[in-house]
Design an enzyme around this catalytic site. Structure first.
Site, PDB file in Angstrom:
ATOM      1  N   ASP A  32      33.261  -1.210   5.986  1.00  0.00           N
ATOM      2  CA  ASP A  32      32.812   0.176   6.208  1.00  0.00           C
ATOM      3  C   ASP A  32      33.973   1.166   6.080  1.00  0.00           C
ATOM      4  OD1 ASP A  32      30.267  -0.459   8.798  1.00  0.00           O
ATOM      5  OD2 ASP A  32      30.473  -1.050   6.690  1.00  0.00           O
ATOM      6  N   TYR A  35      34.769   1.736   2.553  1.00  0.00           N
ATOM      7  CA  TYR A  35      33.726   2.553   1.915  1.00  0.00           C
ATOM      8  C   TYR A  35      33.957   4.032   2.271  1.00  0.00           C
ATOM      9  CZ  TYR A  35      29.155   4.295   0.479  1.00  0.00           C
ATOM     10  OH  TYR A  35      28.154   5.008  -0.143  1.00  0.00           O
ATOM     11  N   SER A  81      -4.821   4.500  -8.374  1.00  0.00           N
ATOM     12  CA  SER A  81      -5.345   4.203  -7.033  1.00  0.00           C
ATOM     13  C   SER A  81      -6.101   2.888  -7.120  1.00  0.00           C
ATOM     14  CB  SER A  81      -6.261   5.325  -6.556  1.00  0.00           C
ATOM     15  OG  SER A  81      -7.180   5.633  -7.586  1.00  0.00           O
ATOM     16  N   LEU A  82      -6.023   2.106  -6.072  1.00  0.00           N
ATOM     17  CA  LEU A  82      -6.546   0.743  -6.116  1.00  0.00           C
ATOM     18  C   LEU A  82      -7.946   0.666  -5.518  1.00  0.00           C
ATOM     19  CD1 LEU A  82      -3.380  -1.197  -4.896  1.00  0.00           C
ATOM     20  CD2 LEU A  82      -4.156  -0.800  -7.229  1.00  0.00           C
ATOM     21  N   LYS A 115       0.706  -5.413   0.638  1.00  0.00           N
ATOM     22  CA  LYS A 115       0.424  -3.977   0.442  1.00  0.00           C
ATOM     23  C   LYS A 115       1.067  -3.233   1.612  1.00  0.00           C
ATOM     24  CE  LYS A 115      -3.296  -0.668  -0.382  1.00  0.00           C
ATOM     25  NZ  LYS A 115      -2.988   0.230   0.766  1.00  0.00           N
ATOM     26  N   GLU A 175       6.698   2.442  -2.720  1.00  0.00           N
ATOM     27  CA  GLU A 175       6.222   2.893  -1.403  1.00  0.00           C
ATOM     28  C   GLU A 175       7.420   3.173  -0.499  1.00  0.00           C
ATOM     29  OE1 GLU A 175       2.908   2.738  -1.581  1.00  0.00           O
ATOM     30  OE2 GLU A 175       2.206   3.192   0.441  1.00  0.00           O
TER      31      GLU A 175
HETATM   32  C1  LIG Z   1      -0.774   0.089  -9.411  1.00  0.00           C
HETATM   33  C2  LIG Z   1      -0.492   0.135  -7.942  1.00  0.00           C
HETATM   34  C3  LIG Z   1      -0.990   1.185  -7.167  1.00  0.00           C
HETATM   35  C4  LIG Z   1      -0.716   1.210  -5.802  1.00  0.00           C
HETATM   36  C5  LIG Z   1       0.054   0.187  -5.236  1.00  0.00           C
HETATM   37  C6  LIG Z   1       0.369   0.178  -3.842  1.00  0.00           C
HETATM   38  C7  LIG Z   1       1.157  -0.845  -3.333  1.00  0.00           C
HETATM   39  C8  LIG Z   1       1.522  -0.864  -1.887  1.00  0.00           C
HETATM   40  N1  LIG Z   1       1.022   0.079  -1.079  1.00  0.00           N
HETATM   41  O1  LIG Z   1       2.272  -1.745  -1.459  1.00  0.00           O
HETATM   42  C9  LIG Z   1       1.637  -1.881  -4.169  1.00  0.00           C
HETATM   43  C10 LIG Z   1       1.331  -1.883  -5.518  1.00  0.00           C
HETATM   44  O2  LIG Z   1       1.771  -2.838  -6.351  1.00  0.00           O
HETATM   45  C11 LIG Z   1       0.534  -0.848  -6.072  1.00  0.00           C
HETATM   46  N2  LIG Z   1       0.255  -0.858  -7.414  1.00  0.00           N
END
Ligand SMILES: Cc1ccc2cc(C(N)=O)cc(O)c2n1
Length: 327
Positions: A32, A35, A81-82, A115, A175
């Site tokens: 550290d 750095y 959107s999924l 997710k 994300e």
């Molecule tokens: C195409 C798409 C759209 C939203 C997504 C959202 C997540 C998620 N919330 O982790 C992961 C993914 O691979 C995603 N892939």
């Protein structure tokens, strides 16, 4: 002066490599104190020679001026959107629908990943340098939160050159989330200061990212997982499958969820989803399901996108929400 420019470039490379080792690989390469010494040297060099400042300098991660409001910005292409599946029968029905369009889909393989329950963002890289970062917004138009995203150490300001040649222009999508540990500590601090606490990590992450003052964002425990790439259409992607896409993201220095894995068929997808429902409780971040994608990009293109942003080739398997026992 040329030697100052060379020294500044050397310091940027050393500091960003150390940053990648520490925040993305969790394997520090610099002490550290060392750095900090190099960081101070670069900041002084840039102060003495402002023409040496660059957008990928680690000194740009802190101290940017507050904005008066967040600017709107249009994504390279709509953020997808999924569709949701709430049980294994719906997952099987998703595969059957796709098999009617492309019968190879049952044997071509999938990629499954957790997710993350955070907020989706898009990072624009031009010639490997981060030039813009935006929230999802309505899928087509988001908010420019570039200076706030620069404060997240896991987000590379310049793509590494270990992987396939980086496209001239592309968006990395992923994300932003707040780990449970950081969320609880933040709420304890806010409660102690008599401030309102955040209801959940997703709200805390969204509230922290959409700040006008990057210094506030810098003080919040935000992290990032990359999961998709949007090309700008002028070049073809330097990978042929979803799995190779994730490997390219890793090679470019992006943090990719280590729990993602290839699945030969729907049986392995179901096994992943079952196994994961149990052990997500041990993770330091909120997971509300699993995302399953058809692996070959050629089949993704054949299956296509319904409307502007509903891919047939991806689905979100949602776990039943944890039943909050109200006593
Ligand atoms: C195409 C798409 C759209 C939203 C997504 C959202 C997540 C998620 N919330 O982790 C992961 C993914 O691979 C995603 N892939």
């Amino acid at each position: 002066p040329p030697q100052a420019a060379a020294r500044a470039a050397e310091l940027r490379e050393t500091l960003e490599r150390a940053n990648h080792q520490y925040y993305v690989l969790d394997a520090p390469s610099l002490q550290d104190a060392e750095y900090d010494r190099l960081f101070r040297e670069l900041r002084e060099l840039e102060a003495a020679h402002p023409e040496l400042r660059t957008p990928d300098s680690p000194t740009g991660r802190v101290g940017a001026e507050p904005a008066s409001r967040l600017e709107k910005t249009v994504h390279l292409a709509p953020m997808l959107s999924l569709d949701n599946a709430f049980d294994e029968a719906e997952l099987a029905a998703w595969e059957t629908r796709n098999a009617r369009i492309v019968d190879e889909v049952c044997t071509a393989g999938y990629v499954a990943e957790p997710k993350i329950d955070g907020l989706a963002i898009a990072l624009t890289y031009e010639d490997g340098v981060l030039v813009r970062g935006a929230t999802r917004g309505n899928g087509t138009v988001g908010e420019d939160v570039t200076r706030n995203l620069r404060t997240i150490r896991e987000i590379p300001l310049r793509l590494r050159t270990d992987g396939p040649p980086a496209p001239a222009r592309m968006e990395v999508r992923g994300e932003v989330y707040m780990p449970h540990s950081g969320f609880e500590a933040l709420n304890r601090r806010r409660a102690a200061d008599g401030q309102a606490t955040f209801a959940n990590p997703r709200n805390a992450a969204a509230g922290s990212l959409r700040q006008l003052d990057p210094a506030i964002t810098a003080g919040r425990p935000l992290r990032f997982f990359a999961y998709a790439v949007q090309m700008d259409g002028r070049e073809s992607p330097p990978f042929a499958t979803q799995w190779e896409l994730l490997e390219a993201l890793r090679a470019w220095g992006q943090p990719v969820n280590p729990l993602a894995r290839p699945c030969a068929g729907m049986d392995e997808v179901t096994a992943f989803v079952r196994e994961f429902e149990g052990n997500r409780a041990h993770l330091d971040y909120e997971v509300d399901g699993a995302v399953v994608k058809v692996n070959p990009l050629r089949l993704q293109d054949e299956l296509g996108i319904v409307g502007q942003r509903d891919p047939r080739w991806a689905i979100a398997y949602k776990y039943a929400p944890d039943l909050v026992v109200t006593t």
